[in-house]
Design a protein around this motif. Structure first.
Motif, short mmCIF file in Angstrom:
data_model
loop_
_atom_site.label_atom_id
_atom_site.label_comp_id
_atom_site.label_asym_id
_atom_site.label_seq_id
_atom_site.Cartn_x
_atom_site.Cartn_y
_atom_site.Cartn_z
N SER A 281 -35.54 14.20 -26.30
CA SER A 281 -36.46 14.29 -27.44
C SER A 281 -35.98 15.39 -28.38
CB SER A 281 -37.87 14.59 -26.94
OG SER A 281 -37.92 15.85 -26.30
N TRP B 61 -36.13 8.36 -30.48
CA TRP B 61 -37.30 9.21 -30.61
C TRP B 61 -37.66 9.40 -32.08
CZ3 TRP B 61 -40.16 11.49 -26.63
CH2 TRP B 61 -39.62 11.37 -25.35
N SER C 109 -41.25 14.03 -31.96
CA SER C 109 -41.15 13.90 -30.50
C SER C 109 -42.43 13.34 -29.87
CB SER C 109 -40.81 15.25 -29.84
OG SER C 109 -39.59 15.74 -30.31
N PHE D 2 -41.60 7.18 -29.19
CA PHE D 2 -40.24 6.66 -29.04
C PHE D 2 -40.30 5.14 -29.03
CE2 PHE D 2 -41.82 7.22 -24.73
CZ PHE D 2 -41.45 6.06 -24.08
#
Length: 927
Positions: free
Chosen positions: A105, A154, A158, A161
């Motif tokens: 991430s 991603w 974050s 995804f």
């Protein structure tokens, strides 16, 4: 000679399979090479290979944003967590299934792994949490796909995804369990969804499919159903529900399948690669615009990546092992490397140890720079397999033999093939040797039992040496004189004097067929390896056997897939195919069709050290034991069963293999695996390294120099404090010896640079001979590796050391070989630069020389003028301009004389009364 060698680097292989990863600053590129990982520094032009190995070839790698953790996963799902900075293995983990992709991430706290049709999200190991025995803690498992997941991307924050799969869909997930409603399936593609990307603001998603379709998805308000009962003027206070919808569809229209894609969100750049070797760069903001379209060959582009700034594009092609870094704005290559397509047969170091040359079955010869690890030039003149390469004495000429019936000479200054040697009939040459003087070259063949001799200057065939009754297997010259040794399958070796009138020699009988031969540098002994696994050493003058080494018990020979027994009971590869002497003649290095490289002490006939070539289980010959769990009821190994017909892709199901083909780089891939073997080994002229040509590539081993503190003749009274105290008391020789005993780099550097120029000569004269090599090595490493600016200062040191201890160095040349090679490499480099600078600035140097003489003459004139001025001041003021008429100028006296040391005649300063009022306030003029 030192035997503490360790793996240092891997040359000849730049990419095998998997994905490419840029570091956060975009200056380094990580590439999987078999079961290892190589790091290419694109700014410093250097490559290094990590020391750790996987059990199988690497499938995918990932690097976190902080550039301190690297995760690599092999074909079986076994992962290794590595500290990228210190290159230390932290943890091993097994995902127990095939992993197609792994991605950290952007925040670096999580990483997602595509395991089969599921996505596993794990927490990144953190030093603040005490997880010594469980560094991987799973956050959650996400499901929803009905086939294998291909990629994971991603969002910038974050939180989300998106995954793509072979089921022709993409799905978006939320990292937080509270956002369950975020999950959404993106369908509509007619083939595998290769990759999907978020835009910079996370409001747009792009999906790319294998058939060359690009869909743009936007998070917009859902359309409302029309209601006749409602009035058109009525407006709702709140917005309606929003959902992901396709807003545009674009197609690449390529005559090939799309294999890989990457996206740069900041600049809206999309880079795609196709199966025909073509790659394209698009801008996909508001419009779908093609920026560039290029091709890197006819083979599939397997992976593509773009650095953080969006300037450099990295491409990898596993068919030919190509690695390419392209700057699309300037349309130039930052890196363009390719390994050998086929198995390497031979290698050779240049006399200065800076270059390494390899020859392969693909007919190509590659010259590698040992320091950087990059290929400098590739020669493609041979039309068949290259069997041996060898340098001339000075290193500017390279000779190669091939199965195409030619021996070629290459100029390594202009990089061209300038001469070709052939025999009277078309025969295949499998070995060659070059006379130390560089005037004669000899070649041998399996076809005939003769040794052919050519003149290098004229290219004419001078003679053919007869006497062997079997194929010639190896030829070797010594380094001291023109003694030639030849080996043959007729169980004999012969010693020839090329420049003698009579070429009849008596054969030296051995017990088995001779496979390879090596002559000691002083031409007093010759070592031969035979088919029965023995290494026999003969004295050349007396033709007597002096040493015998039985290498069969030292070899590590693994089992093959078709073997139904353990490797201990196998007789395959129980001999050495290549041997070489060290430069002091005391150590022997040997390798063959097995998984080991053996180093022997000749005098004691014992094994000093054994090096394991590879732990890669994807190659035959690395396993030791038989896994009975893989034996089927029919008694065959399950790994030998061809399951290509079960593959989901049509191009993977097509069978183009040639049964019985065992070549590594055959155009049609084998069903079985390539076997591990060592085809050539050689010590570096610096004596601190050796190279081995293997199935995995060229392995470079260096003497382990990790220990900073290596005391030499150390005493209790010798400390860094006492060394600095002696330096303050101007006892330079004592301080230098104490620093050398402590072997602290900073201390030696400080002492040497503190010595005055006038005392260097005396210190070099009184320096004990035991420290001479250490001082020369230190100066050489300082000049070559650290680029010290004090060139003239250290050249004075080198000059005085060679003058005072030249006799001792000549008598112990093998001990000083490493340090002298370093100095020779530096002097050759600097000498060329100084000569070129001198030629370019010839006129400037002449001008400066003449200007210096003129300046000295002007200073003399100034001194004379000062003396005249003093005489004038003593005589008093005198009128100089008095012609009885009225003058506009008024003489102000000697005090206003302005003499300037400018190299020009002296100027008198006179005030001119321009307004005529007699006050002299007009303009000043210099006359």
């Amino acid at each position: 000679m030192k035997s503490d060698f360790k793996f240092s680097n891997l040359l000849g292989t730049v990419y095998r399979k998997g994905n490419l990863v840029f570091t956060e600053d975009g200056t380094k590129l990580l590439s999987p090479v078999g079961n290892r990982v190589s790091c290419f520094d694109l700014v410093k032009s250097q490559t290094t290979t990590f020391n750790y190995q996987h059990r199988k070839n690497i499938q995918c790698i990932a690097l976190n944003k902080q550039n301190n953790l690297l995760i690599s996963i092999d074909e079986d799902g076994r992962a290794i967590l590595v500290n990228f900075i210190s290159r230390v293995v932290l943890h091993h983990f097994n995902f127990k299934s095939r992993v197609n992709d792994i991605s950290f991430s952007p925040c670096g706290k999580y990483f997602a792994v595509a395991v089969g049709r599921f996505i596993q999200v794990w927490k990144t190991p953190d030093f603040t949490e005490d997880r010594q025995f469980a560094p991987f803690v799973r956050h959650r498992i996400y499901s929803g796909h009905f086939d294998d997941v291909l990629s994971i991307s991603w969002s910038e924050n974050s939180k989300y995804f998106i995954s793509t799969s072979k089921d022709m869909t993409a799905r978006i997930y939320s990292l937080e369990s509270s956002d369950k409603d975020v999950a959404r399936t993106f369908s509509g593609h007619r083939d595998y969804v290769v990759n999907a990307f978020f835009s910079k603001d996370n409001d747009t998603i792009y999906t790319v499919s294998k058939d060359g379709a690009l869909f743009k998805w936007e998070y917009i308000e859902a359309p409302k159903e029309s209601d006749d009962d409602e009035e058109e003027e009525e407006e709702e206070e709140e917005d309606g529900p929003r959902e992901w919808r396709i807003t545009s569809k674009n197609f690449f229209y390529a005559n090939a399948k799309l294999k890989c894609a990457t996206f740069h969100a900041q600049s809206n750049l999309l880079v795609v690669g196709f199966s025909n070797g073509e790659f394209r760069v698009y801008e996909i903001g508001e419009d779908f615009v093609l920026i560039q379209q290029l091709s890197m060959g006819q083979n599939t582009v397997n992976t593509v990546n773009i650095n953080k700034t969006g300037e450099w594009l990295a491409f990898g092609s596993s068919k030919l092992g190509q690695l390419l870094v392209y700057e699309w704005q300037s349309e130039s290559y930052i890196l363009k490397q390719q390994g050998h397509f086929d198995t390497m047969n031979t290698l050779c170091y240049s006399p200065d140890g800076a270059r390494l040359v390899t020859g392969s079955d693909d007919g190509k010869i590659k010259v590698w720079d040992v320091a950087s690890g990059f290929c400098l030039v590739t020669f493609t003149e041979h039309t068949s397999a290259v069997t041996q390469v060898q340098f001339a004495k000075k290193g500017n000429v390279l000779f190669s033999s091939s199965l195409d019936g030619t021996i070629r000479a290459y100029d390594l200054i202009r990089f061209r093939n300038f001469k070709t040697f052939t025999a009277t009939s078309r025969i295949q040459f499998n070995c060659l040797a070059v006379d130390p003087s560089g005037e004669v070259i000899v070649g041998g063949s399996h076809d005939t039992f003769e040794i052919y001799v050519w003149s290098v200057q004229t290219g004419q065939l001078l003679d053919s040496l007869t006497g062997h009754e079997g194929p010639i297997s190896c030829l070797a010259f010594g380094q001291e004189d023109s003694t030639l040794a030849s080996a043959s399958w007729d169980k004999t070796i012969r010693i020839w004097n090329i420049f003698a009138r009579n070429q009849t020699t008596e054969p030296i009988e051995v017990q088995s067929d001779v496979l390879c031969l090596s002559m000691r540098p002083d031409c007093k002994e010759v070592a031969v390896s035979t088919l029965n696994g023995h290494i026999t050493i003969f004295d050349i003058e007396d033709a007597k056997q002096v040493h015998l080494i039985d290498g069969r018990k030292d070899l590590i020979n693994g089992r093959y897939l078709e073997d139904k027994f353990v490797s201990k009971k196998s007789s395959r590869g129980k001999f050495f195919d290549t041997i070489t002497y060290s430069f002091d003649g005391l150590t022997l290095l040997a390798g063959g069709n097995n998984n080991s490289i053996c180093m022997y002490d000749i005098d004691n006939e014992v094994l000093l050290k054994r090096f394991l070539v590879s732990e890669n289980m994807s190659l035959d010959g690395t396993l030791q034991f038989l896994n009975s769990a893989k034996i089927t009821d029919a008694g065959i190994n399950s790994d030998l069963i061809d399951r290509n017909g079960e593959n989901s892709d049509l191009e993977d199901r097509i069978d183009n293999t040639l049964p019985g083909s065992q070549r590594l780089g055959d155009p049609s891939e084998r069903r079985t695996r390539p076997a591990i073997r060592v085809s050539a080994v050689q010590f570096s002229p610096t004596t601190l390294a050796f190279a081995a040509a293997t199935t995995e590539g060229v392995l470079i081993y260096l003497v382990n120099q990790e220990l900073v503190f290596d005391p030499f003749d150390l005493d209790v009274d010798i400390t860094p404090e006492t060394t600095i105290q002696s330096l303050k008391e101007k006892e330079f020789l004592v301080a230098l010896v104490m620093a050398l005993r402590l072997n602290e780099t900073y201390l030696i550097h400080k002492v040497i640079e503190s010595v005055p120029l006038s005392d260097i000569k005396l210190i070099c004269q009184d320096l004990p001979v035991v420290y001479v090599d250490r001082v020369l090595s230190f100066i050489g490493e300082l000049l070559v590796k650290h680029d010290s600016p004090h060139i003239e200062f250290y050249l004075i040191w080198i000059n005085n050391l060679l003058i005072r201890h030249g006799t001792y160095i000549t008598s112990h040349k093998f001990e000083f070989r490493s340090s002298l090679k370093l100095l020779s490499r530096f002097l050759n480099k600097i000498a060329k630069e100084v000569v070129n600078v001198g030629k370019r600035n010839n006129y400037l140097l002449r001008f400066l020389t003449v200007s210096k003489d003129l300046k000295e003459n002007v200073e003399e004139d100034i001194e004379l003028s000062n003396e005249d001025e003093e005489d004038i001041m003593d005589d008093g003021e005198e009128e100089i301009m008095d012609d009885g008429e009225e003058s506009e100028g008024e003489w102000l006296g000697p005090d206003s004389i302005n003499m300037k040391q400018t190299g020009r005649p002296l100027a008198f300063s006179m005030e001119v009364d321009s307004d005529g009022d007699g006050d002299g306030d007009g303009k000043d003029e210099d006359l």
